[in-house]
Design a protein around this motif. Structure first.
Motif, PDB file in Angstrom:
ATOM      1  N   ARG A  66     -13.705  -4.074   1.217  1.00  0.00           N
ATOM      2  CA  ARG A  66     -12.262  -4.528   1.410  1.00  0.00           C
ATOM      3  C   ARG A  66     -11.484  -3.922   0.082  1.00  0.00           C
ATOM      4  O   ARG A  66     -10.697  -3.148   0.356  1.00  0.00           O
ATOM      5  CB  ARG A  66     -11.948  -5.806   1.721  1.00  0.00           C
ATOM      6  N   THR A  67     -12.123  -4.048  -1.064  1.00  0.00           N
ATOM      7  CA  THR A  67     -11.064  -3.783  -2.001  1.00  0.00           C
ATOM      8  C   THR A  67     -11.311  -2.306  -2.325  1.00  0.00           C
ATOM      9  O   THR A  67     -10.513  -1.500  -2.787  1.00  0.00           O
ATOM     10  CB  THR A  67     -11.911  -4.481  -3.396  1.00  0.00           C
ATOM     11  N   LYS A  68     -12.631  -1.730  -1.952  1.00  0.00           N
ATOM     12  CA  LYS A  68     -12.807  -0.291  -2.069  1.00  0.00           C
ATOM     13  C   LYS A  68     -11.723   0.469  -1.233  1.00  0.00           C
ATOM     14  O   LYS A  68     -11.182   1.386  -1.583  1.00  0.00           O
ATOM     15  CB  LYS A  68     -14.184  -0.021  -1.769  1.00  0.00           C
ATOM     16  N   LYS A  69     -11.514  -0.083  -0.011  1.00  0.00           N
ATOM     17  CA  LYS A  69     -10.804   0.614   1.016  1.00  0.00           C
ATOM     18  C   LYS A  69      -9.227   0.419   0.614  1.00  0.00           C
ATOM     19  O   LYS A  69      -8.581   1.493   0.534  1.00  0.00           O
ATOM     20  CB  LYS A  69     -11.053  -0.284   2.200  1.00  0.00           C
ATOM     21  N   LYS A  70      -8.852  -0.624  -0.199  1.00  0.00           N
ATOM     22  CA  LYS A  70      -7.428  -0.658  -0.574  1.00  0.00           C
ATOM     23  C   LYS A  70      -7.298   0.401  -1.564  1.00  0.00           C
ATOM     24  O   LYS A  70      -6.162   1.080  -1.621  1.00  0.00           O
ATOM     25  CB  LYS A  70      -7.068  -2.217  -1.142  1.00  0.00           C
ATOM     26  N   ASP A  71      -8.119   0.692  -2.580  1.00  0.00           N
ATOM     27  CA  ASP A  71      -8.176   1.620  -3.599  1.00  0.00           C
ATOM     28  C   ASP A  71      -7.917   2.917  -3.012  1.00  0.00           C
ATOM     29  O   ASP A  71      -7.131   3.678  -3.564  1.00  0.00           O
ATOM     30  CB  ASP A  71      -9.444   1.728  -4.558  1.00  0.00           C
ATOM     31  N   VAL A  72      -8.713   3.551  -1.919  1.00  0.00           N
ATOM     32  CA  VAL A  72      -8.594   4.637  -1.352  1.00  0.00           C
ATOM     33  C   VAL A  72      -7.117   4.941  -0.897  1.00  0.00           C
ATOM     34  O   VAL A  72      -6.521   5.811  -1.139  1.00  0.00           O
ATOM     35  CB  VAL A  72      -9.771   4.832  -0.349  1.00  0.00           C
ATOM     36  N   GLU A  73      -6.693   3.729  -0.091  1.00  0.00           N
ATOM     37  CA  GLU A  73      -5.302   3.799   0.327  1.00  0.00           C
ATOM     38  C   GLU A  73      -4.410   4.145  -0.676  1.00  0.00           C
ATOM     39  O   GLU A  73      -3.403   4.779  -0.454  1.00  0.00           O
ATOM     40  CB  GLU A  73      -4.956   2.703   1.271  1.00  0.00           C
ATOM     41  N   ASP A  75      -4.827   5.402  -3.651  1.00  0.00           N
ATOM     42  CA  ASP A  75      -4.754   6.925  -3.992  1.00  0.00           C
ATOM     43  C   ASP A  75      -4.291   7.889  -3.097  1.00  0.00           C
ATOM     44  O   ASP A  75      -3.519   8.806  -3.494  1.00  0.00           O
ATOM     45  CB  ASP A  75      -6.312   7.129  -4.255  1.00  0.00           C
ATOM     46  N   GLU A  76      -4.465   7.848  -1.804  1.00  0.00           N
ATOM     47  CA  GLU A  76      -3.932   8.489  -0.776  1.00  0.00           C
ATOM     48  C   GLU A  76      -2.112   8.573  -0.740  1.00  0.00           C
ATOM     49  O   GLU A  76      -1.725   9.377  -0.574  1.00  0.00           O
ATOM     50  CB  GLU A  76      -4.412   8.559   0.535  1.00  0.00           C
TER      51      GLU A  76
END
Length: 144
Positions: A66-73, A75-76
């Motif tokens: 979940r935290t990894k997904k937020k970081d990617v969002e 950055d995008e």
């Protein structure tokens, strides 16, 4: 003297458990009773340990992803904002006089810096030399 604790292969009967649980004044019988209760607890809930480990692992994996997904969002979003600002708002070039003033200010700040070691002093001196060259030159190169 008291007998050493016996290892039991089968589950003891309730009547035998009552004999062990009776309070005694000797410390060895108290430690055997505590060990017996711990052994009982382990046997009674032995199915629970793998379940707890599996749940703990799955919750940890979920939180990590979940935290990894937020970081990617995030950055995008930053990339989208930066590309849109470059495409929509090209920056105007800075005048040479303003650039010289900026270089002079940077040179003053570099002079205020106190180096920690010889390597840092060498780097600061090189940067100051480059700034002096830009200030003294008749035309300042532009970046495109």
């Amino acid at each position: 003297m008291s007998e050493p604790p016996k290892l039991l292969v089968n589950k003891p009967k309730k009547s035998q458990l009552k004999k062990v649980e009776q309070p005694c004044s000797t410390p060895s019988s108290a430690s055997t009773a505590t060990a017996w209760r711990l052994l009982q607890f382990r046997r009674r809930y032995k199915f629970l340990w793998p379940v707890l480990l599996a749940v703990n692992f799955s919750v940890g994996a979920y939180l990590f992803m979940r935290t990894k997904k937020k970081d990617v969002e995030i950055d995008e979003e930053k990339k989208d904002v930066s590309t849109s600002s470059i495409a929509c708002q090209p920056r105007e070039p800075i005048l040479e006089d303003q650039q010289r003033e900026l270089f002079k200010w940077l040179l003053e700040e570099k002079r205020k810096m106190k180096p920690i070691d010889a390597f840092e002093k060498k780097c600061i001196d090189e940067e100051k030399a480059i700034l002096k060259q830009f200030i003294r030159s008749q035309s300042i190169p532009t970046l495109r």
